[in-house]
Design an enzyme around this catalytic site. Sequence first.
Site, short mmCIF file in Angstrom:
data_model
loop_
_atom_site.label_atom_id
_atom_site.label_comp_id
_atom_site.label_asym_id
_atom_site.label_seq_id
_atom_site.Cartn_x
_atom_site.Cartn_y
_atom_site.Cartn_z
CE1 TYR A 53 -4.21 -1.54 -0.18
CE2 TYR A 53 -3.08 -3.20 1.14
CZ TYR A 53 -4.15 -2.82 0.35
OH TYR A 53 -5.14 -3.72 0.06
NE ARG A 56 0.11 -0.28 -6.19
CZ ARG A 56 1.27 -0.94 -6.04
NH1 ARG A 56 1.39 -1.87 -5.10
NH2 ARG A 56 2.30 -0.67 -6.83
CD GLN A 86 -17.59 0.03 -6.84
OE1 GLN A 86 -17.44 -1.18 -6.68
NE2 GLN A 86 -18.10 0.52 -7.96
CG ASN A 87 -12.10 4.45 -7.88
OD1 ASN A 87 -12.19 3.25 -8.13
ND2 ASN A 87 -12.48 5.39 -8.73
CB VAL A 88 -8.58 3.28 -1.97
CG1 VAL A 88 -9.54 2.17 -1.56
CG2 VAL A 88 -7.49 2.74 -2.89
CG ASP A 89 -8.15 7.28 -6.80
OD1 ASP A 89 -8.87 8.29 -6.84
OD2 ASP A 89 -8.35 6.28 -7.53
CG HIS A 104 -14.38 -0.46 -1.56
ND1 HIS A 104 -14.45 -0.74 -2.91
CD2 HIS A 104 -15.48 -1.00 -1.00
CE1 HIS A 104 -15.56 -1.42 -3.15
NE2 HIS A 104 -16.20 -1.59 -2.01
CB THR A 171 -18.17 0.45 -11.31
OG1 THR A 171 -18.39 -0.75 -10.58
CG2 THR A 171 -19.49 1.18 -11.50
CB SER A 172 -17.56 -4.58 -13.71
OG SER A 172 -17.30 -4.95 -12.36
#
Length: 227
Positions: A53, A56, A86-89, A104, A171-172
């Site tokens: 992480y 990242r 949903q992104n952590v950035d 998330h 997103t899927s």
Amino acid sequence: MKKIVVLSGAGISAESGIPTFRASDGLWENHRIEDVATPEAWERNPTLVQNFYNERRKQALSVQPNAGHLALVKLEEKYDVTIITQNVDNLHEKAGSSTVIHLHGELSKSRSCVDETLIYDIEGWEIKAEERCEKGSPLRPHIVWFGEAVPMMDIAASVTQEADIFIVVGTSLNVYPAAGLIFAVQKGVPIYVVDPYSPEIQKRANITFIAEPATIGLTQLADQLMR
């Protein structure tokens, strides 16, 4: 003022240069998900997980928001916009979006291993091994790993129910519980899905598919909604 709620996923960040969470081979940056994104991985090898992480985070600090992020900021001139990501950035925040809910977790923050309410901003890109929370516990990434509860989910569902317009981008809609938010949209509310691959979702009225990447599709959609 009408309310727009946006559900964003890895596709919008990918256009800024952040690799998507799960590649076609099931690996994330050459690591098995089970080795870097579960509580068991942290228990088994915290050094590996922390280093993963940290890298990242370093990567995320080097990239900039793209036209898709900026299109969502533009919408705030006319609408009350909440982004559920949903992104952590932090690219949405970096672009200037006012209200962002991270389902998330956030890569730019750390938290205590013994008290999940103790959350800290990270200076730079690294959580060092010797860093501790005020209760003496090591610090872990402030990330919701597989197998952990999603604490912001109830808030996200409540916000989604208030939407006058709902936008899905990048997103899927395969990762739950986030994918289930589309079912919280009130009947009759228009839904726009911006994704070059048009994810398969239960057919319902008022869905418009824009088969473009976020940089193109969101720019087009924002122009349309701002008229």
